[in-house]
Design a protein around this motif. Structure first.
Motif, PDB file in Angstrom:
ATOM      1  N   MET A  74       2.688  -0.916  -5.700  1.00 19.59           N
ATOM      2  CA  MET A  74       2.014  -1.666  -4.634  1.00 19.59           C
ATOM      3  C   MET A  74       0.549  -1.905  -5.006  1.00 19.59           C
ATOM      4  O   MET A  74      -0.011  -2.975  -4.730  1.00 19.59           O
ATOM      5  N   LEU A  75      -0.060  -0.889  -5.627  1.00 17.47           N
ATOM      6  CA  LEU A  75      -1.468  -1.051  -6.011  1.00 17.47           C
ATOM      7  C   LEU A  75      -1.614  -2.096  -7.118  1.00 17.47           C
ATOM      8  O   LEU A  75      -2.619  -2.810  -7.183  1.00 17.47           O
ATOM      9  N   GLN A  76      -0.608  -2.198  -7.994  1.00 13.27           N
ATOM     10  CA  GLN A  76      -0.645  -3.255  -9.016  1.00 13.27           C
ATOM     11  C   GLN A  76      -0.591  -4.633  -8.345  1.00 13.27           C
ATOM     12  O   GLN A  76      -1.306  -5.553  -8.724  1.00 13.27           O
ATOM     13  N   THR A  77       0.264  -4.763  -7.349  1.00  5.76           N
ATOM     14  CA  THR A  77       0.379  -6.041  -6.635  1.00  5.76           C
ATOM     15  C   THR A  77      -0.924  -6.346  -5.895  1.00  5.76           C
ATOM     16  O   THR A  77      -1.414  -7.488  -5.913  1.00  5.76           O
ATOM     17  N   ALA A  78      -1.478  -5.304  -5.277  1.00  3.97           N
ATOM     18  CA  ALA A  78      -2.735  -5.490  -4.540  1.00  3.97           C
ATOM     19  C   ALA A  78      -3.837  -5.970  -5.493  1.00  3.97           C
ATOM     20  O   ALA A  78      -4.662  -6.826  -5.138  1.00  3.97           O
ATOM     21  N   ARG A  79      -3.820  -5.448  -6.699  1.00  2.09           N
ATOM     22  CA  ARG A  79      -4.833  -5.837  -7.687  1.00  2.09           C
ATOM     23  C   ARG A  79      -4.756  -7.347  -7.969  1.00  2.09           C
ATOM     24  O   ARG A  79      -5.764  -8.041  -8.035  1.00  2.09           O
ATOM     25  N   TYR A  80      -3.525  -7.829  -8.096  1.00  2.00           N
ATOM     26  CA  TYR A  80      -3.308  -9.256  -8.338  1.00  2.00           C
ATOM     27  C   TYR A  80      -3.735 -10.076  -7.112  1.00  2.00           C
ATOM     28  O   TYR A  80      -4.371 -11.125  -7.232  1.00  2.00           O
ATOM     29  N   LEU A  81      -3.400  -9.558  -5.922  1.00  2.00           N
ATOM     30  CA  LEU A  81      -3.756 -10.286  -4.696  1.00  2.00           C
ATOM     31  C   LEU A  81      -5.280 -10.391  -4.555  1.00  2.00           C
ATOM     32  O   LEU A  81      -5.808 -11.440  -4.184  1.00  2.00           O
ATOM     33  N   LEU A  82      -5.975  -9.304  -4.869  1.00  2.00           N
ATOM     34  CA  LEU A  82      -7.441  -9.337  -4.731  1.00  2.00           C
ATOM     35  C   LEU A  82      -8.070 -10.309  -5.725  1.00  2.00           C
ATOM     36  O   LEU A  82      -9.005 -11.032  -5.395  1.00  2.00           O
TER      37      LEU A  82
END
Ligand SMILES: CCCCCCCC/C=C\CCCCCCCCCCCCCCCC(=O)SCCNC(=O)CCNC(=O)[C@H](O)C(C)(C)COP(=O)(O)OP(=O)(O)OC[C@H]1O[C@@H](n2cnc3c(N)ncnc32)[C@H](O)[C@@H]1OP(=O)(O)O
Ligand SMILES: Cc1cc2nc3c(=O)[nH]c(=O)nc-3n(C[C@H](O)[C@H](O)[C@H](O)COP(=O)(O)OP(=O)(O)OC[C@H]3O[C@@H](n4cnc5c(N)ncnc54)[C@H](O)[C@@H]3O)c2cc1C
Length: 643
Positions: free
Chosen positions: A448-456
């Motif tokens: 989830m944190l990897q996805t959040a990184r992309y979203l940010l």
């Protein structure tokens, strides 16, 4: 056939077969799926003893025997399409991972994606023919996490002086020796022993080992090496290889998850997978076009797991809904017959959302697979631009769907009352075999944190005026709104309106996380600390105050209305998943609904029923007859006075 379930099918208002065809993709695909299914399920070579009544070693032996048969039959029937292999495999080992999973699911795909043509000849062909049996060894006892790119901290030497080194140095190392044109592999510490790889413990004779590459005094980070671990003739571990099974687990009883310690193991230069990164004979390192390509197989399996979540849900709700249609309890009105438990609103409220999610995830799984195939096709052609989105999408959907399915399987089990706890229901097995998907191929929070990184990153591009494409295009279109801006209009009958509100909610959450990072940065002065201090915002999807109280009440009323609408079609909707009884292997989920007689018969097969007086009980009988007591206790303390 149980009369309740017959009535359910008579009351259905749609054509089940047509829906099955839609789920499969076409009538032809349904036909072929059933053909493969009957090849396996009617084949006496695949008959098995109920694993519930076997020890772990017996389960492993039975699984190996079936896997060996499977490979012979796949060859005999000329089945080579990966989708068909996958389906065949799932019929041979229904609901259960097996010793060859890593060979099929990770060893072969890693070779396909990362081997040179010469390596394909040397390794892929014998692996396809099962002379080579391989596994994929990334995780270590002390770390599941790896960095895909080189870091300054990655030391060039074998660690000797602890304070100068970081944890990166205490990982398996592959050091190139130009004198012999070999890599020397070592596990420098106990925590760097490879731990968990499926099929490593006993089955495999080769492993793809992920290790730090050292050459010409430099460390170049994580790379993949093909390491022979057992003799090809005798299957005995090779010199320098310390290998074995890690012991019993929550589930995965058929799989020999293993450990591997490398003690000065030498492998030839051309055993490093060199399609992208290379080491020349003089030790010169040639960089890959992207360090992230080493992680390609994980992206493949993460994409596949999304579909596995759908399947686990389809199985669980088929069992729970069919059982709820034949189970009767508690008079609703005094004097009237007990209703089917499926008529209780609370039972519907537990199960129908699971049913809906199973359908939704089936289509999400198909979308994820198509996206994987499209972008990996581009990567094959040298276009890496889609890789960040593919990584973010597969990591996020893997985490989201497995978490959701994991909880929902338990809901289904509990909705079957006591019988859901019996292994005969199949629900305990579905749970224990499925739940590690939340952990393996990247622990869910980390994903989830990897996805959040992309979203940010996407968010800041959108704020910078870029028009984003693909799954994050909504960030360009929508302006996140503060809660004080009020509630957006919502028509809950209209899917487009619901999607828009979800997008707005997502945009708000990304904005919230970005703001948190900015605030934390002021306080903590380090990007990494600010990230960690915002991690809850990054991962948690909170409610964000997007619905007004009247809207929430409207949703609740609408849900009740939908439960009533769905009720007559509930059994038909699970029938459309077309899960064969032998594959489902659940007494509660039988197509004919004849649960009780089969529950009784199943129990009679319990090994404890093999004799009327199990041997261990003879001691009690002896005690009862007061024969032993005298020799251990004085007569006055005798326990039995009855004889
Ligand atoms: C392929 C074709 C198939 C054909 C097959 C033919 C033959 C087969 C025939 C039939 C098939 C039949 C199938 C049988 C099915 C069998 C079933 C299989 C069951 C499998 C059972 C599975 C068992 C489990 C196995 C495992 O668990 S293996 C171990 C998995 N381990 C992990 O997942 C570890 C997780 N950790 C990580 O991924 C990384 O450590 C990390 C968390 C991402 C952190 O890495 P790093 O520190 O490098 O990251 P950052 O600094 O955060 O990021 C750097 C930048 O890189 C980006 N990034 C990271 N990862 C990726 C990636 N994977 N791809 C792309 N980009 C990535 C990251 O976002 C950063 O980007 P930036 O732009 O922000 O800098
Ligand atoms: C059944 C099974 C089969 C497996 N098969 C294989 C295999 O075939 N090959 C293989 O190589 N591996 C395999 N694994 C290992 C698996 O890939 C790892 O267990 C997985 O990647 C998680 O890593 P970990 O165990 O080190 O968890 P950890 O990373 O130690 O996670 C523990 C906790 O720490 C948290 N955490 C860790 N890092 C962070 C962070 N950066 N931010 C926030 N929280 C964090 C996690 O959220 C979690 O709550 C298997 C595991 C299982 C259970």
């Amino acid at each position: 056939m149980n009369p309740d379930i017959v009535k359910e099918r008579q009351n259905a208002t749609f054509n089940v077969e047509k829906l099955t065809n839609i789920l499969d993709g076409s009538p032809e695909k349904t036909r072929r799926r059933r053909e493969i299914e009957s090849m396996v399920l009617n084949d006496p070579d695949f008959q098995e003893q109920d694993p519930n009544f076997l020890s772990r070693s017996e389960r492993y032996d039975q699984a190996v025997r079936k896997s060996a048969q499977m490979i012979l039959k796949l060859r005999e029937f000329g089945i080579s399409d990966p989708d068909e292999i996958y389906y065949y495999k799932n019929c041979v080992h229904p609901d259960r991972p097996e010793p060859l999973d890593l060979h099929l699911g990770m060893f072969l795909p890693t070779l396909l994606n990362q081997a040179t043509p010469e390596q394909m000849d040397r390794f892929f062909t014998p692996a396809w023919n099962l002379q080579i049996i391989g596994t994929y060894a990334q995780t270590e006892m002390g770390h599941g996490w790896w960095r895909c790119s080189q870091r300054a901290s990655c030391s060039a030497t074998t660690p000797t002086v602890l304070p100068a080194l970081t944890s990166e140095d205490w990982r398996p190392q592959a050091t190139f020796d130009p004198a012999t044109q070999e890599f020397v592999l070592n596990s420098p510490t106990i925590s760097s022993i490879k731990w968990w790889p499926g099929g490593l413990g006993k089955t495999s004779n080769h492993a793809i080992v992920l290790a730090q590459l050292h050459t010409q005094g430099n460390c170049h980070g994580l790379h993949a090496f093909i390491v022979p671990i057992r003799d090809m003739d005798t299957h005995v571990p090779l010199p320098g290889i310390v290998v074995g099974d890690i012991g019993p687990k929550f589930g995965f009883s058929e799989v020999d998850n293993g450990f591997l310690k490398l003690e000065n193991v030498r492998i030839p230069l051309d055993n490093m997978l060199m399609k992208y990164a290379k080491v020349e004979p003089d030790g010169t390192y040639v960089k890959p076009p992207s360090a992230k390509l080493t992680y390609g197989t994980m992206v493949f399996i993460r994409s596949m797991i999304v579909g596995q979540s759908a399947l686990a849900l389809a199985k669980s709700c088929t069992i729970a809904i069919r059982y709820s249609a034949v189970r009767h309890q508690s008079e609703l009105k005094p004097g009237e017959p007990e209703p089917q438990i499926l008529n209780f609103q609370t039972q519907q409220h537990k199960l129908f959302p699971v049913l809906a999610t199973a359908y939704a995830f089936t289509f999400v799984g198909q979308y994820m697979k198509q996206t994987y195939n499209r972008i990996s096709g581009d990567i094959h052609e040298g276009d890496y631009s889609g890789l960040p989105e593919l990584h973010a999408l597969s990591a996020g959907l893997k985490a989201f769907t497995t978490w959701a399915a994991n909880g929902a399987i338990e809901v289904c089990r509990m909705s079957c009352g006591g019988h859901g706890y019996s292994r005969s229901s199949a629900l305990p097995d579905i749970y224990v075999e499925f739940t590690p998907t939340c952990t393996y191929e990247g622990e869910n929070t980390v994903m989830m944190l990897q996805t959040a990184r992309y979203l940010l990153k996407s968010y800041s591009q959108a704020r910078g005026g870029q028009q984003l494409q693909g799954s994050v295009s909504y960030l360009s279109r929508l302006q996140p709104q503060p809660v004080s801006a009020g509630v957006p209009p919502l028509n809950i009958q209209d899917l487009a309106s619901l999607v828009q509100v979800y997008q707005l909610r997502a945009a708000n959450l990304v904005e919230l996380a970005a703001t948190s990072i900015q605030q934390e940065l002021q306080l903590r002065h380090s990007q990494e600390d600010a990230w960690n201090s915002s991690a809850i915002d990054l991962v948690r999807a909170s409610d964000a105050g997007l619905l007004s109280v009247p809207q929430a009440l409207q949703v609740s009323a609408h849900i009740k209305e939908l439960l009533i609408q769905l009720r007559p079609n509930a059994v038909a909707l699970v029938d459309a998943f077309d899960l064969n009884d032998k594959k489902l292997n659940s007494v509660l989920g039988r197509y004919d609904g004849n649960v009780y007689e089969h529950l009784f018969e199943w129990a009679r097969h319990s090994p404890l029923n093999a004799s009327e007086v199990p041997p261990a009980l003879t001691i009690i009988v002896i005690i009862k007859h007061n024969q032993l007591i005298g020799s251990f206790f004085p007569r006055s303390t005798s326990l039995s006075t009855s004889t």
